[in-house]
Design a protein around this motif. Structure first.
Motif, PDB file in Angstrom:
ATOM      1  N   TYR A 161      87.995  19.823  77.305  1.00 17.43           N
ATOM      2  CA  TYR A 161      89.235  19.890  78.061  1.00 17.43           C
ATOM      3  C   TYR A 161      90.357  20.462  77.208  1.00 17.43           C
ATOM      4  CZ  TYR A 161      86.613  16.716  81.015  1.00 17.43           C
ATOM      5  OH  TYR A 161      85.648  16.168  81.804  1.00 17.43           O
ATOM      6  N   ALA A 162      91.306  21.124  77.870  1.00 14.11           N
ATOM      7  CA  ALA A 162      92.465  21.668  77.173  1.00 14.11           C
ATOM      8  C   ALA A 162      93.627  21.794  78.151  1.00 14.11           C
ATOM      9  CB  ALA A 162      92.144  23.036  76.582  1.00 14.11           C
ATOM     10  N   ALA A 163      94.827  21.722  77.598  1.00 14.48           N
ATOM     11  CA  ALA A 163      96.039  22.018  78.366  1.00 14.48           C
ATOM     12  C   ALA A 163      96.306  23.505  78.190  1.00 14.48           C
ATOM     13  CB  ALA A 163      97.212  21.204  77.835  1.00 14.48           C
ATOM     14  N   ILE A 164      96.524  24.201  79.292  1.00  7.48           N
ATOM     15  CA  ILE A 164      96.808  25.634  79.228  1.00  7.48           C
ATOM     16  C   ILE A 164      98.126  25.911  79.922  1.00  7.48           C
ATOM     17  CG2 ILE A 164      95.444  26.160  81.298  1.00  7.48           C
ATOM     18  CD1 ILE A 164      94.692  28.849  79.866  1.00  7.48           C
ATOM     19  N   SER A 165      98.895  26.818  79.349  1.00  6.74           N
ATOM     20  CA  SER A 165     100.114  27.265  80.021  1.00  6.74           C
ATOM     21  C   SER A 165      99.745  28.502  80.832  1.00  6.74           C
ATOM     22  CB  SER A 165     101.211  27.555  78.991  1.00  6.74           C
ATOM     23  OG  SER A 165     100.818  28.624  78.165  1.00  6.74           O
ATOM     24  N   ILE A 201      97.397  27.126  74.468  1.00 11.32           N
ATOM     25  CA  ILE A 201      96.225  26.332  74.832  1.00 11.32           C
ATOM     26  C   ILE A 201      96.044  25.273  73.756  1.00 11.32           C
ATOM     27  CG2 ILE A 201      93.775  26.360  75.411  1.00 11.32           C
ATOM     28  CD1 ILE A 201      94.083  29.410  75.887  1.00 11.32           C
ATOM     29  N   GLU A 202      95.942  24.012  74.187  1.00  8.05           N
ATOM     30  CA  GLU A 202      95.849  22.913  73.236  1.00  8.05           C
ATOM     31  C   GLU A 202      94.777  21.916  73.650  1.00  8.05           C
ATOM     32  OE1 GLU A 202     100.079  21.580  71.767  1.00  8.05           O
ATOM     33  OE2 GLU A 202     100.134  21.977  73.931  1.00  8.05           O
ATOM     34  N   LEU A 203      94.014  21.445  72.671  1.00  5.31           N
ATOM     35  CA  LEU A 203      93.112  20.331  72.890  1.00  5.31           C
ATOM     36  C   LEU A 203      93.942  19.073  73.085  1.00  5.31           C
ATOM     37  CD1 LEU A 203      90.548  21.087  70.054  1.00  5.31           C
ATOM     38  CD2 LEU A 203      90.138  21.285  72.519  1.00  5.31           C
ATOM     39  N   PRO A 204      93.443  18.091  73.818  1.00  7.12           N
ATOM     40  CA  PRO A 204      94.221  16.858  74.016  1.00  7.12           C
ATOM     41  C   PRO A 204      94.667  16.218  72.707  1.00  7.12           C
ATOM     42  CG  PRO A 204      92.358  16.893  75.501  1.00  7.12           C
ATOM     43  CD  PRO A 204      92.199  18.081  74.581  1.00  7.12           C
ATOM     44  N   GLU A 205      93.809  16.233  71.687  1.00  6.45           N
ATOM     45  CA  GLU A 205      94.181  15.604  70.413  1.00  6.45           C
ATOM     46  C   GLU A 205      95.196  16.421  69.619  1.00  6.45           C
ATOM     47  OE1 GLU A 205      90.066  17.531  69.931  1.00  6.45           O
ATOM     48  OE2 GLU A 205      91.043  16.259  71.416  1.00  6.45           O
ATOM     49  N   GLU A 206      95.431  17.664  69.998  1.00  5.79           N
ATOM     50  CA  GLU A 206      96.435  18.494  69.335  1.00  5.79           C
ATOM     51  C   GLU A 206      97.834  18.300  69.921  1.00  5.79           C
ATOM     52  OE1 GLU A 206      93.745  22.377  68.115  1.00  5.79           O
ATOM     53  OE2 GLU A 206      94.724  22.343  70.068  1.00  5.79           O
ATOM     54  N   ILE A 207      97.910  17.669  71.076  1.00  6.62           N
ATOM     55  CA  ILE A 207      99.194  17.506  71.759  1.00  6.62           C
ATOM     56  C   ILE A 207      99.979  16.371  71.127  1.00  6.62           C
ATOM     57  CG2 ILE A 207     100.297  16.883  73.948  1.00  6.62           C
ATOM     58  CD1 ILE A 207      97.836  18.185  75.337  1.00  6.62           C
ATOM     59  N   ASP A 208     101.208  16.673  70.748  1.00  7.00           N
ATOM     60  CA  ASP A 208     102.124  15.665  70.237  1.00  7.00           C
ATOM     61  C   ASP A 208     102.814  15.044  71.456  1.00  7.00           C
ATOM     62  OD1 ASP A 208     104.263  14.207  69.196  1.00  7.00           O
ATOM     63  OD2 ASP A 208     104.648  15.665  67.603  1.00  7.00           O
ATOM     64  N   ALA A 209     102.290  13.907  71.902  1.00  3.79           N
ATOM     65  CA  ALA A 209     102.780  13.290  73.135  1.00  3.79           C
ATOM     66  C   ALA A 209     104.255  12.924  73.042  1.00  3.79           C
ATOM     67  CB  ALA A 209     101.936  12.065  73.474  1.00  3.79           C
ATOM     68  N   LYS A 210     104.686  12.475  71.877  1.00  5.98           N
ATOM     69  CA  LYS A 210     106.103  12.111  71.710  1.00  5.98           C
ATOM     70  C   LYS A 210     106.992  13.337  71.880  1.00  5.98           C
ATOM     71  CE  LYS A 210     109.369   9.954  68.620  1.00  5.98           C
ATOM     72  NZ  LYS A 210     109.757   9.784  67.255  1.00  5.98           N
ATOM     73  N   GLU A 235      85.323  33.570  76.501  1.00  4.27           N
ATOM     74  CA  GLU A 235      86.275  33.848  75.432  1.00  4.27           C
ATOM     75  C   GLU A 235      87.629  33.323  75.895  1.00  4.27           C
ATOM     76  OE1 GLU A 235      87.431  37.546  72.471  1.00  4.27           O
ATOM     77  OE2 GLU A 235      86.144  37.911  74.191  1.00  4.27           O
ATOM     78  N   ILE A 236      88.135  32.304  75.206  1.00  2.00           N
ATOM     79  CA  ILE A 236      89.433  31.720  75.524  1.00  2.00           C
ATOM     80  C   ILE A 236      90.346  32.026  74.347  1.00  2.00           C
ATOM     81  CG2 ILE A 236      90.716  29.629  76.088  1.00  2.00           C
ATOM     82  CD1 ILE A 236      88.057  28.388  77.023  1.00  2.00           C
ATOM     83  N   LEU A 237      91.391  32.806  74.615  1.00  2.00           N
ATOM     84  CA  LEU A 237      92.313  33.228  73.563  1.00  2.00           C
ATOM     85  C   LEU A 237      93.717  32.740  73.863  1.00  2.00           C
ATOM     86  CD1 LEU A 237      91.165  36.950  73.207  1.00  2.00           C
ATOM     87  CD2 LEU A 237      90.376  34.973  71.901  1.00  2.00           C
ATOM     88  N   ALA A 238      94.301  32.005  72.908  1.00  2.00           N
ATOM     89  CA  ALA A 238      95.703  31.622  72.991  1.00  2.00           C
ATOM     90  C   ALA A 238      96.512  32.721  72.307  1.00  2.00           C
ATOM     91  CB  ALA A 238      95.925  30.278  72.295  1.00  2.00           C
ATOM     92  N   SER A 239      97.802  32.740  72.521  1.00  2.00           N
ATOM     93  CA  SER A 239      98.630  33.790  71.926  1.00  2.00           C
ATOM     94  C   SER A 239      98.633  33.725  70.404  1.00  2.00           C
ATOM     95  CB  SER A 239     100.063  33.703  72.447  1.00  2.00           C
ATOM     96  OG  SER A 239     100.635  32.457  72.092  1.00  2.00           O
ATOM     97  N   ASP A 240      98.330  32.551  69.843  1.00  2.00           N
ATOM     98  CA  ASP A 240      98.382  32.394  68.388  1.00  2.00           C
ATOM     99  C   ASP A 240      97.018  32.237  67.714  1.00  2.00           C
ATOM    100  OD1 ASP A 240      97.875  29.914  69.502  1.00  2.00           O
ATOM    101  OD2 ASP A 240      99.158  28.819  68.108  1.00  2.00           O
ATOM    102  N   ARG A 241      95.938  32.174  68.514  1.00  2.00           N
ATOM    103  CA  ARG A 241      94.620  31.971  67.907  1.00  2.00           C
ATOM    104  C   ARG A 241      93.504  32.122  68.931  1.00  2.00           C
ATOM    105  NH1 ARG A 241      93.603  25.511  68.097  1.00  2.00           N
ATOM    106  NH2 ARG A 241      94.824  25.149  69.967  1.00  2.00           N
ATOM    107  N   PRO A 242      92.304  32.432  68.436  1.00  2.00           N
ATOM    108  CA  PRO A 242      91.138  32.329  69.325  1.00  2.00           C
ATOM    109  C   PRO A 242      90.876  30.830  69.538  1.00  2.00           C
ATOM    110  CG  PRO A 242      90.600  33.571  67.326  1.00  2.00           C
ATOM    111  CD  PRO A 242      91.967  32.989  67.145  1.00  2.00           C
ATOM    112  N   PHE A 243      90.744  30.399  70.758  1.00  2.00           N
ATOM    113  CA  PHE A 243      90.562  28.982  71.062  1.00  2.00           C
ATOM    114  C   PHE A 243      89.082  28.624  71.132  1.00  2.00           C
ATOM    115  CE2 PHE A 243      90.205  25.394  73.971  1.00  2.00           C
ATOM    116  CZ  PHE A 243      91.075  24.490  73.380  1.00  2.00           C
TER     117      PHE A 243
END
Length: 138
Positions: A61-65, A83-92, A8-16
């Motif tokens: 894979y995911a980026a986690i704080s 927690i973000e998937l790579p495709e969810e990250i706004d690189a800019k 169970e991976i839970l981000a502060s704003d959603r179940p991941f």
């Protein structure tokens, strides 16, 4: 011994992610920790970095704080601030955040401000690294 555990991976704003997993690897203050079914119970702090978990033989894979992890023999709970998937990250946006943090580090700050700025820089650099590694962008 079962070859999966409930993850169970839970981000502060959603179940991941909630479901079975064969393997989990995440960053801690002492380095990377790998979890397999039947792992010894423990609670630990999650550090910013790359989290990866295996489902049906495929790595995700995911980026986690920062966050916390509770590990039991058949269940793992990861709580992360972000927690973000790579495709969810706004690189800019992440690159801009890194530049702002680098600029702030050049100015005189209190110790507390310095640590907050350093944490912001670390988060931005982590997001950029994960995005670049898995999206082949930037």
């Amino acid at each position: 011994m079962e070859n999966t555990f409930t993850l169970e991976i839970l981000a502060s704003d959603r179940p991941f992610y909630v479901g079975p997993s064969e393997h989990l690897v995440f960053p801690t203050m002492d380095g990377m920790v790998g979890i397999l079914p039947g792992h010894e119970s423990m609670v630990t702090v999650v550090s910013p970095g790359e989290l990866k978990y295996q489902v049906d033989g495929v790595w995700h894979y995911a980026a986690i704080s920062e966050g916390f992890a509770e590990i039991r023999r058949d269940y793992v709970l990861i709580l992360g601030d972000a927690i973000e998937l790579p495709e969810e990250i706004d690189a800019k946006r992440a690159a801009e955040a890194a530049e702002r943090a680098k600029e702030r580090l050049l100015h005189r700050q209190s110790i507390m401000q310095y640590y907050h700025t350093q944490a912001a820089l670390n988060r931005a650099m982590n997001r950029l690294k994960i995005s670049k590694r898995h999206n082949h962008e930037i």
